[in-house]
Structure formats: structure tokens, C-alpha cells
Design a protein around this motif. Sequence first.
Motif: not given
Length: 763
Positions: A83-89, A91, A110
Motif C-alpha cells: 500500500h502506498a504510504r500517503s494514499t493507501g492505494r 499495488r 483501484k
Amino acid sequence: MGGDVRYADGVPAPMGVDRPVRTLAPRLANAFEALGVRTVGDLLRHYPRRYADPGRLTDIAGLQLDEKVQIVAEVRSASGVLHARSTGRPRVEAQITDGRSVLHLTFFAKHEGVAINRSRQMRPGRRGLFSGKVGSFNGRAQLANPDVVWFDDDEVEPGATPHVDERPVPLYPASAAIDSARIRELVGLALAPLREGDVPDPVPASVREQRGLGPLLVALRQIHEPDSEADFLAAAQRLRYEEAYVLQAELARRRARAAAEPATARPARPGGLLEAFDARLPFTLTAGQQEVGREIADELARSEPMQRLLQGEVGSGKTVVALRAMLQVVDAGGQAALLAPTEVLAAQHARSLRALLGDLAEGGMLGSNDVATRLTLLTGAVTGAARREAMLDAASGAAGIVVGTHALLEKKVQFADLGLVVVDEQHRFGVEQRDALRAKAAAAPHLLAMTATPIPRTVAMTVFGDLETSVLRELPAGRAGITTFVVPADRPGWLDRTWRRVREEVDRGGRAYVVCPRITADEEDAKDGGAREDGAELVDWEEAGAPTIGGPAPAPPRRPLRAVEEVAAELTARSELAGVPVGVLHGRLGPEDKERALADFAAGRTPVLVSTTVVEVGVDVPEATVMVILDADRFGVSQLHQLRGRVGRGAAPGVCLLVSGAPPGSPGDARLGVVAGSLDGFELAAFDLEQRREGDVLGASQSGTASSLRLLRVARDGDVIERARHDARATVAADPELERHPALRAAIEHLLAGEREEFLERA
Ligand code: ADP
Ligand code: MG
């Protein structure tokens, strides 16, 4: 086959190749429609563009940044969902390998579920095809969100070594709404129940036997579901022959129909206009002109309509040949019409024919030569009383020769006895237009089409297969010739020298064309036939080629292109050209402004003319000695050759300067080298053809047939076309309306429907 497939409302749907795709995959019907696929038949003709070879891994170390690639590789490792740290997206990161080097993949998702799925699919050792653009992240090459086609199915036990199918994997022309894998699946569904009788074969069994070709259904299975490379190559060969055969059958039919209409014989008459004209001709006809002239004279003397295409480079003397044919017809009591693609060219033709004829064109005037005739110009620009008079001249027969544009095709225009139609730059006219003009005569008029675009024999057979062709190969003696240089755009010294050269020519009384790909700096490429988006450098190699294995298509670099208005302003300000008036010409000017720009240039009031490729066809200014083409690497080979043909038409030698920013060794640079190295239009056209699709080479309305060809490439398949033509002519000779060949008739209908659609789209 049982008729058990029904539409949603219960009505039974047709089966076999006519079965609608929406009964096979209702939700994908729109996506298929967008690909031009409506029926199972269409689907089966939606051939793979290429094949991936699961057994051959792509060399990863050789990949270039920004390259669009399709890589056969194995998964080495994959992360779980990150998960991206800033957005939580979510991957997934993965690595693929060719056994030596490693390439990183990142899949952004998504939804958590999609990422989980992706992570599961990326089992180490699993082999697939990964497509995307090579990017860079943290200093290493990577593919972000590549498309993946797996070579096994997904149901393998976790941990088990996946079984890799070694058969070629077809890759289909796909869209965002439907990917190649899904198309492959549906093609499989469509093919499975079919039997030979369900798939009518346009190639008659007897012809197949003679040529050793298999049945259509076998070829379709081989091209969609090949067991080996040999399978799809054999299938492509058979399907290619079929395309050629269907097209040649239609051309043979047209030719047979036209030949069956009686024409009026127009034999030469001793002591007539033609003799008077020949007697005063200020030069001797070249051997080619004499030979073609004899061919034409013989055909005009027959009561079968001539259907001939005359090819010859600009300046090879076609006009004189055509005029002599017209005079023979006038001598025999008929009229001749000359049809030109633009008003400018029609007016130019009328002027040069009058100049050649002198008082022989002053028929009906007081004291005129007694064999003389009258030459009338009829275009959209001729209006009012002049127009009424021109129409009367044509209808009464007072005008032996009528020169015009499309305006001649209008219903209101009548001829007393139209015996010959000459069409200049024939490839710019559709078959419909030719027929409209032909319909104005009581008996079928003879037809002479002319083109300055050198057309290799195979193309002529494909596109003009209903015409016989003649070629003028030599230029009349006494031409000073043209020298061509490639000028690197990034060397200011060379450019300065280019403009100094222009200045010298102008000071000597010459004129210079400066051609640019665009009209204004802020627009997309010029619409009036300027450098095309599909210029050779941008050719889609996947489109252009036969099905092949592997090989990524390189992405072309883009630079801002030079524009007419910008360049005109720049030249006016340059010290080399101080005091030299500069004109502009492009397709957005009104007809009067265009005429004026050309007239000012011809008269030397603006000895430098900055223009788009509108000057490509037929513009004739003998004083023009320099042709400067900016961004020359963005033009096609044939187009450059046509442009170059605008200079060196008089006694002074011409020079052509190809200004290019293409890096040395690039395809664009190589093309310019080819143009600079040869003045032979046929050689250049053949080279061009190898690189492009037929439609681009031929331009405009006759490309319909060419673009409905899927596998046939006229540059490469000359021998196939030759064989198919031979066979098709025999079929048509034995059965002119193809009554015994319903499948062939249906295939022709299909071909023509596509052609009409194209025609309407362009109109
Ligand atoms: P095309 O129509 O093929 O471009 P043209 O018929 O306009 O060529 O001929 C170009 C020029 O050459 C014209 O000025 C024409 O009068 C001249 N010309 C034609 N045939 C000959 C010849 N055999 N010898 C010398 N000049 C010729
Ligand atoms: Mg001409």
C-alpha cells in the motif's frame, strides 16, 4: 447444424458464418461492433496481428527506455499486496526474467481485490506475454501496469510447475473494451461447431485443387489456432491467395462488362487535325511516346472501348500523347473530354493544350485553319455567359475538346458525341466518377487515364486491374536534371547556405518552393495533404506486416513541425533573402487567393513560395529551380519525389534540398538517402510500397479495395496476385456473371460493401 440459437426475443438466429456475434457474447456485442465484427464470419476474418512464441523468451537486457514492448518472460517473484504510504492505494510489485536479466513490474490497482488477484496470478515460473512501455523508476527499468497474456490456464495447483503450452499464441487487434485473450476465446467458441459446409469458400474447388490449396475452414482453424508456425504461415498463404482471387475476379468482371459495351470506332483520318498537329510539333516524339501512341491509335480504331492507364513521370510527355489521341477522335467526328482533379490544373491544361495547338484550336473563328477545332474550358470557376457558351459548345459538338473538373460530371453537361474521356491523375477519381462521365455518351467512350505517380506493376494489377497499362519511362531529351541534397536542420551553417542558395537562384531569375508539413505553428499536421500522421516513419509495423513472431515496434520521436506561416515570416526577416518577396500557398486559402499566389509566383512577383504539399500535383512553373523541403523526413518517399518533380522542368537545372532533423542512421534519414540517391520514380515507389500500406501510396478514393485487403501486401505478393489474376480471369471467362459461384459472388459483394463504406466515409 441445428437452428437452436435465438435472439433474446425468441426469434431463431441464423447459424454458421451469418450467426450474429451478439448471440455468442451479448455483452461484448458493442465492443465487437467497434472492431467491425458483427457476425461469426466477421469474427473469423478478424485475423491475429501477430503471434507470441511461448517457447522463446525475449532478451530483457536489450530493451530501450520508452520502447513499447511485448515480452515473453517468466515470473521470478512477486510481492503480496503493498500500500502506498500517503494514499493507501494497493499495488503489487513483481519481477520477470528471461533467465539472465530481470525486469521489474508494478501493478497499481483501484481495489484491494484486484491487487490480491494479481498477486496470486504472478506465480514464480509462470510464463506469459507482458506488454507495455519501458519506463524507469528509481533508476531501474520497469513496466507499469503491463497487459498480461498467460500461456497456461489459471487452474494450476499452487506450487506445481505450470505446464507451458508451446503452441503460438495469437495476438489480436484489440481495443480497451475487449482484449486479445477474450477475442481468442470467442474465436475458439465460434470455430468449434463449424463444419466445412458452414463456411462457403469463395475459391472454387477446381481452382483450389489446381493450386494445391486447402479448404477455407482448415485455413481459418490454422490461422486462429495454429499448432506451429508452419500452420499459420500456410494459412496466411491460402487466405492471401483468396483475397487476391476475389479482388481479381471483380476486376475481371468489370473489365469484361466494359469490353462488352460497344464503342464507336475512331480510326485515324489522313489529312486531318492530327496530321496537321504532328507536322508542326516543335520536337520529335520520344520512342516511348511513339510506341504508346501507336497502341492508343489502334485501340481507338476498334469498336471495343479502350480502357488504358498511361503512367509516366511528371514531364515525361503524357499530355502530348493524350492530345494526339484526342485529335484522332476529333478527326473521326467525335469529341474528347479531359478531366483534371483541380480547377488550377484544368486551367493549366487548357492553356498548355491551346499553346500546343495554336490556330488548330481556333475552329469556327474567321480565317481559322480549316481542320481546326474548338477547345473549351468548363470548371466551377467558369460562370454566367461564359458557362452557358461552354455548355452549348459541348452539347452542339462545336467544341472538339472540352477540358474541365468535376463540373463535367454534372447532369446538365451534355455532349453531342463524346468519343474519348481522358482522366488526369486518375488515382484521385473514384470508379463511380469515371462511370458518371462515361454515361454521357451514347456508345461507351474510350478511356485514357493518366497518372504521374509511378505505380509498381503489382499495384496497378490490384487497383487498376480492369485497365491495361502503358508506361512512358524516358524523359524527353534536353532536360537539365535535378540534384538532391540532404541538409541537417541542426547545423545552422548548412541552413544559412540553403537560403543563400535560394537567393542566388532568385537573383538569376529562378524561383524557389519552400514546402512545410503544416500551415500554422499551433495546429496539428496540415489537413490539405500535408505530411500525414501516417507518414512512413509512423507506419504501424504491426499493421503493415504479415503475422510475425516477436519484435517490438519502436515508438517514433515527435518534434514540432515547421509551419508555412512561421517559415514565411522567418524568411522575410532573414538577411540572405532581404528584399525578396515571399508568397504563401496552402489549402486554407480561397480558390482566388490560391490562383493569385500561384500566378504571382509564376510571374516572379513573389519568387519564393512557402507552401504545404498543395504544390505536389501538376503545378508547372518552368522557372522554378529550387525545392526546399523542411522536415523532409516526415514525408513519404513518393511524395518527396513528386515534390522534387516541380523543379528542373525548364532549361535550367533544378536543385532539391531536403532539410531534416532525423538522426543519422534513423529510418527517416535512410529514406532521405534513398530519395537523394535515385531519380527513378518506379524504383522509389517500390521502395515506398515496401514500407507503407497500399492505401497511403495510392491516396484518396481508390484505396477502398486496397484497405479491405487484410493479408495481401501488393509490394510483397506480386506472384500471388499474378496467379490469382490468371485464375480469376479464367473463371470469369467461363462464367461471366459467376452464376455457378455464389460464394465468390458473396465475397465480392462483401468487398464492394466495404469499399462503398470507405467511399462514403471520405465523402
Ligand atoms: P507530363 O504531362 O507527362 O507531365 P508534358 O506532356 O506536360 O508532361 O510534357 C512536359 C514538357 O515537355 C512540355 O512542355 C512538353 O511540350 C514537352 N515535351 C513533351 N514531349 C516532348 C518531346 N518528345 N521532346 C521534347 N519536349 C517534349
Ligand atoms: Mg501533365
